[in-house]
Motif scaffolding. Sequence first.
Motif, PDB file in Angstrom:
ATOM      1  N   GLY A 166      33.805  40.046  34.223  1.00  0.00           N
ATOM      2  CA  GLY A 166      32.828  40.104  33.141  1.00  0.00           C
ATOM      3  C   GLY A 166      32.237  41.487  32.967  1.00  0.00           C
ATOM      4  O   GLY A 166      32.114  42.004  31.852  1.00  0.00           O
ATOM      5  N   ASP A 167      31.861  42.103  34.095  1.00  0.00           N
ATOM      6  CA  ASP A 167      31.282  43.450  34.017  1.00  0.00           C
ATOM      7  C   ASP A 167      32.319  44.474  33.577  1.00  0.00           C
ATOM      8  O   ASP A 167      31.997  45.453  32.891  1.00  0.00           O
ATOM      9  N   GLN A 221      30.412  45.200  43.152  1.00  0.00           N
ATOM     10  CA  GLN A 221      31.173  43.955  43.177  1.00  0.00           C
ATOM     11  C   GLN A 221      32.561  44.165  43.770  1.00  0.00           C
ATOM     12  O   GLN A 221      33.060  43.322  44.523  1.00  0.00           O
ATOM     13  N   SER A 222      33.189  45.295  43.440  1.00  0.00           N
ATOM     14  CA  SER A 222      34.511  45.592  44.006  1.00  0.00           C
ATOM     15  C   SER A 222      34.421  45.728  45.515  1.00  0.00           C
ATOM     16  O   SER A 222      35.277  45.230  46.256  1.00  0.00           O
ATOM     17  N   ALA A 223      33.361  46.415  45.971  1.00  0.00           N
ATOM     18  CA  ALA A 223      33.192  46.579  47.417  1.00  0.00           C
ATOM     19  C   ALA A 223      32.975  45.228  48.095  1.00  0.00           C
ATOM     20  O   ALA A 223      33.539  44.952  49.158  1.00  0.00           O
ATOM     21  N   ALA A 224      32.146  44.364  47.455  1.00  0.00           N
ATOM     22  CA  ALA A 224      31.898  43.041  48.040  1.00  0.00           C
ATOM     23  C   ALA A 224      33.183  42.214  48.070  1.00  0.00           C
ATOM     24  O   ALA A 224      33.475  41.520  49.051  1.00  0.00           O
ATOM     25  N   ALA A 270      42.038  47.082  44.495  1.00  0.00           N
ATOM     26  CA  ALA A 270      41.867  48.537  44.495  1.00  0.00           C
ATOM     27  C   ALA A 270      42.454  49.150  43.222  1.00  0.00           C
ATOM     28  O   ALA A 270      41.872  50.061  42.621  1.00  0.00           O
ATOM     29  N   ILE A 271      43.619  48.657  42.798  1.00  0.00           N
ATOM     30  CA  ILE A 271      44.247  49.156  41.572  1.00  0.00           C
ATOM     31  C   ILE A 271      43.366  48.829  40.358  1.00  0.00           C
ATOM     32  O   ILE A 271      43.182  49.651  39.452  1.00  0.00           O
ATOM     33  N   LEU A 272      42.782  47.612  40.354  1.00  0.00           N
ATOM     34  CA  LEU A 272      41.907  47.205  39.249  1.00  0.00           C
ATOM     35  C   LEU A 272      40.715  48.145  39.127  1.00  0.00           C
ATOM     36  O   LEU A 272      40.389  48.644  38.039  1.00  0.00           O
ATOM     37  N   PHE A 273      40.066  48.422  40.261  1.00  0.00           N
ATOM     38  CA  PHE A 273      38.903  49.323  40.247  1.00  0.00           C
ATOM     39  C   PHE A 273      39.322  50.735  39.846  1.00  0.00           C
ATOM     40  O   PHE A 273      38.625  51.413  39.089  1.00  0.00           O
ATOM     41  N   ARG A 312      33.539  35.728  42.701  1.00  0.00           N
ATOM     42  CA  ARG A 312      33.322  37.178  42.694  1.00  0.00           C
ATOM     43  C   ARG A 312      34.179  37.846  41.615  1.00  0.00           C
ATOM     44  O   ARG A 312      33.726  38.762  40.911  1.00  0.00           O
ATOM     45  N   LEU A 313      35.437  37.402  41.506  1.00  0.00           N
ATOM     46  CA  LEU A 313      36.337  37.992  40.518  1.00  0.00           C
ATOM     47  C   LEU A 313      35.838  37.728  39.105  1.00  0.00           C
ATOM     48  O   LEU A 313      35.935  38.594  38.227  1.00  0.00           O
TER      49      LEU A 313
END
Length: 618
Positions: A120-121, A163-166, A59-62, A114-115
Amino acid sequence: MDSYIFRRGKEISLRSRIAISGGFGLLVVAAVTAIFVAVSTGRAERWTAHSLEVRQAQAILFSLVQDAETGQRGYLLTGDIAYLRPFERAERRLSELEASLARLVADDPAQKARLAGLAGDIEKKMDELRRTVALRKAGDATGALAIVRSNEGRDLMLRIRAQSAAFDEAEARTLADRQASAARLRTVLIGLIVVALLIVALLGYLVATAARRHAGEILDQNKALLQEKENREQAEAMLRQAQKMEALGQLTGGVAHDFNNMLAIIVGNMDMMLRRLSEDETRLRSLAEAALTGANRAAALTRRLLAFSRLQPLDPKSVDVNKCVSGMSEMLRRSLGEHIAVETVLSGGLWRAFVDAPQLESAILNLAVNARDAMGERGRLTIETSNASLDASYAEQHVEVDPGQYVLIALTDTGSGMSPEVMSKAFEPFFTTKKVGEGTGLGLSQVHGFLKQSRGHIKIYSEVGVGTTVKLYLPRDTSAGAHGVEPARQSQKIVDRAAHTVLIVEDDPGVRSFVVSAARELGFGVIEADNAVVALERLEAHPQISILLTDVVMPGVTGRQLVDMALARRADLQVIYMTGYTRNAIVHNGMLDPGTHLLVKPFTLEELDRELLAIIAQ
């Protein structure tokens, strides 16, 4: 006699052996159970804490990526280098945070994959932001905006969000599985403890029968086991308390969505009933008004929970704080009663604040009511305003405080004051020193959540027997128009409601039924849909539709996605959102997206009419 003594000696010896064996068995059972409980429970709790840590890090990353984009947008639009602070902070922290998250999911191949895609994105997104910032710094604002308009950044952000949600959903499933496993393990452990206690009781009975002189020792051992069980339960309670604050925000959001949908049906239909009841039907009006009052109190409680969890949608604007405080003075005097003297001390040359004005007024009222309760029969409440600055040394001592310029509102009462112990818990939800039924314990926590969500700060100074001062630090409005006068209100024009057709999209049948009935009651043309697919079909089939009123949280295609698709077909379409809970859909960093019209459930006919007329008048 000798044979009797011999027999008694043998009996005593036998009883002693039984007692010693029973005591030894008791110790073995207690030790094995305690070790198994400690090891198994500790392992389950560590896995649960690990999943929570992974979700928090993600969550902090997003959030860092969102902050970076927000800072970039602000810089591109204004050229003010101060807007780049979130972007620069993200650049400093992203690599470290991604590495930390990679270590946390090193044991999970699916999450590692996933990470990797997400990282990458994120790097592509940061590269896009760097390019636009570099162009803007070089004076090529047109080139920077061209990159923005290419939608490259938007597409990257959509992928990052998905991707964060997944990633979060996968970890949530893992957390749920681990918590379920921990629950099953606790059930097994409780069963083992019960079995152990039964064995202990049996041993106690045998030992008591064989030699009563060993009964005290057995009872002591039983007490030790019970004490150990109690200690374990206390440890579990402490762990739950530690996890509650982090989980409460997510829990509140889900509850608020469903609860506000139910309240929307109740409040809306009761409001319509009251409009249709004649003045002569006093008994029915009294019952309906009582029901509406109760529903509104429930809605207010939900709003307080959302405020504490920093999930309420804020619509900050440039605010004249002196005007806000002076405008509330008379209302405060009436609310607090004649025995409380209210004095305002307004500073000249006060900066304008950037804050949600209605929420600020609610915070001031909350604090004033708390002050009245602390003062009792008589007292004085002083409300002062001034310009203030918080330096770096102060920010280092207070978490989440950014150094800079603030607009200060200080409320000082002559009440009983608070002890240091009470002050340390003052912002905790549901903590109150009032009697049962006199307070929910959400007043100060609501104000605290509002200030933090607004990027402000709250500080309490109190002395027992002297009084309390609560200082609200509001972010200063540094925009170009911060010193201008407020625009004059436009005169209300007469609107032919029948000339406007509203497409109402809501998946909950009860809420949809109320909103459709309410819009028709107000005189608008209405077409309804229960999902986004049907809504787009109705939009194509009915060109007279001029307003789209849609729920935000819907299964499948969300309200935000529906609006994007609808505007692609009809650029002239006016849009109003309605929701009981918003998170990263039309609200980012706690603030409504610019130009967004939002109806918060539950709402009345007057509020619906006001919002529809406002969007028509644009």
